[in-house]
Scaffold this motif. Sequence first.
Motif, short mmCIF file in Angstrom:
data_model
loop_
_atom_site.label_atom_id
_atom_site.label_comp_id
_atom_site.label_asym_id
_atom_site.label_seq_id
_atom_site.Cartn_x
_atom_site.Cartn_y
_atom_site.Cartn_z
N ILE A 45 -52.40 23.58 -47.00
CA ILE A 45 -52.05 23.46 -45.59
C ILE A 45 -50.82 22.56 -45.43
N ALA A 46 -49.85 23.07 -44.68
CA ALA A 46 -48.67 22.29 -44.34
C ALA A 46 -48.62 22.11 -42.83
N VAL A 47 -48.32 20.91 -42.40
CA VAL A 47 -48.10 20.63 -40.99
C VAL A 47 -46.59 20.69 -40.78
N ILE A 48 -46.16 21.45 -39.80
CA ILE A 48 -44.74 21.48 -39.43
C ILE A 48 -44.72 21.26 -37.92
N THR A 49 -44.23 20.10 -37.52
CA THR A 49 -44.44 19.65 -36.15
C THR A 49 -43.31 18.75 -35.68
N GLY A 50 -43.35 18.43 -34.42
CA GLY A 50 -42.41 17.47 -33.85
C GLY A 50 -43.07 16.11 -33.67
N HIS A 51 -44.37 16.02 -33.99
CA HIS A 51 -45.09 14.76 -33.79
C HIS A 51 -44.72 13.74 -34.87
N THR A 52 -44.16 12.61 -34.41
CA THR A 52 -43.74 11.57 -35.35
C THR A 52 -44.38 10.22 -35.03
N GLU A 53 -45.31 10.17 -34.05
CA GLU A 53 -45.94 8.90 -33.70
C GLU A 53 -46.67 8.39 -34.94
N THR A 54 -46.35 7.16 -35.33
CA THR A 54 -46.87 6.62 -36.59
C THR A 54 -48.38 6.73 -36.70
N ASN A 55 -49.08 6.35 -35.64
CA ASN A 55 -50.55 6.36 -35.72
C ASN A 55 -51.09 7.77 -35.89
N ASN A 163 -39.44 -9.31 -31.45
CA ASN A 163 -38.61 -10.37 -30.84
C ASN A 163 -39.44 -11.44 -30.15
N ASN A 164 -40.58 -11.02 -29.58
CA ASN A 164 -41.44 -11.95 -28.85
C ASN A 164 -42.86 -11.39 -28.87
N ASN A 165 -43.78 -12.08 -28.20
CA ASN A 165 -45.18 -11.65 -28.25
C ASN A 165 -45.42 -10.33 -27.54
N THR A 166 -44.68 -10.06 -26.45
CA THR A 166 -44.82 -8.78 -25.75
C THR A 166 -44.37 -7.65 -26.67
N ASP A 167 -43.24 -7.85 -27.32
CA ASP A 167 -42.71 -6.87 -28.28
C ASP A 167 -43.70 -6.68 -29.44
N LEU A 168 -44.32 -7.78 -29.87
CA LEU A 168 -45.31 -7.74 -30.95
C LEU A 168 -46.48 -6.82 -30.58
N VAL A 169 -47.01 -6.98 -29.38
CA VAL A 169 -48.14 -6.16 -28.93
C VAL A 169 -47.72 -4.69 -28.84
N LYS A 171 -45.35 -3.16 -30.55
CA LYS A 171 -45.18 -2.62 -31.90
C LYS A 171 -46.54 -2.39 -32.57
N ALA A 172 -47.49 -3.29 -32.33
CA ALA A 172 -48.83 -3.12 -32.90
C ALA A 172 -49.49 -1.87 -32.32
N LYS A 173 -49.27 -1.60 -31.04
CA LYS A 173 -49.82 -0.39 -30.42
C LYS A 173 -49.14 0.85 -30.98
N GLU A 174 -47.82 0.78 -31.10
CA GLU A 174 -47.05 1.90 -31.63
C GLU A 174 -47.51 2.28 -33.04
N LEU A 175 -47.86 1.27 -33.83
CA LEU A 175 -48.31 1.50 -35.20
C LEU A 175 -49.79 1.85 -35.28
N GLY A 176 -50.48 1.80 -34.13
CA GLY A 176 -51.88 2.16 -34.12
C GLY A 176 -52.80 1.08 -34.64
N ILE A 177 -52.29 -0.16 -34.73
CA ILE A 177 -53.11 -1.27 -35.20
C ILE A 177 -54.12 -1.65 -34.13
#
Length: 179
Positions: A45-55, A163-169, A171-177
């Motif tokens: 199975i190969a996925v061929i998609t436009g989805h690039t969200e890290t999580n 850059n700051n704590n807001t940015d940290l949160v 980025k953590a959400k973007e990475l799915g942490i």
Amino acid sequence: MHQNTNPFQLLFTDLSFDNTTEDSLLDGGEELIKAIRNNNFDIKIAVITGHTETNRVYNVIRNLNPNAYLLKSKCDATEIGFAVQKMLVDDYYYTHEIHQKIMRRNIIQIQMDDVAIQILKELPNHPKISNLEGIINKGDGSFLKLRSIETKLGNLRADLNANNNTDLVLKAKELGIID
């Protein structure tokens, strides 16, 4: 009946299907892959998609284990051919950008301990970092002191290049942490 004597060996699927109807049994590529895996079909199975969200990428690869993951917008016939060749010899192929995301996500996963995740989850609820004292606890049940929380936050900002704590949160959400 040709399908029974000479079945397909490869499947390329997107993660999203735009043409689903009420009659559709599967509402996307992830469900299709699960159905194939659950029925033990011998098919690559190969996925061929436009989805690039890290999580999402991380979860698809970790949970569904596709043999290839390609990005529609960036792949060409040569890359598809390369992926097919890898798949036919039981190897895996992830396009460069996807491979980088997975590597980065794995590194971050290693660095995320229980205390880091608690801090990231509580941070948006408290305007002052000092309010986290008495909330963040170590594995032994004792609470982290403000200085330890500030040190951990500094390390997390550095690890996630924030850059700051807001940015940290964010980025953590973007990475799915955190959700």
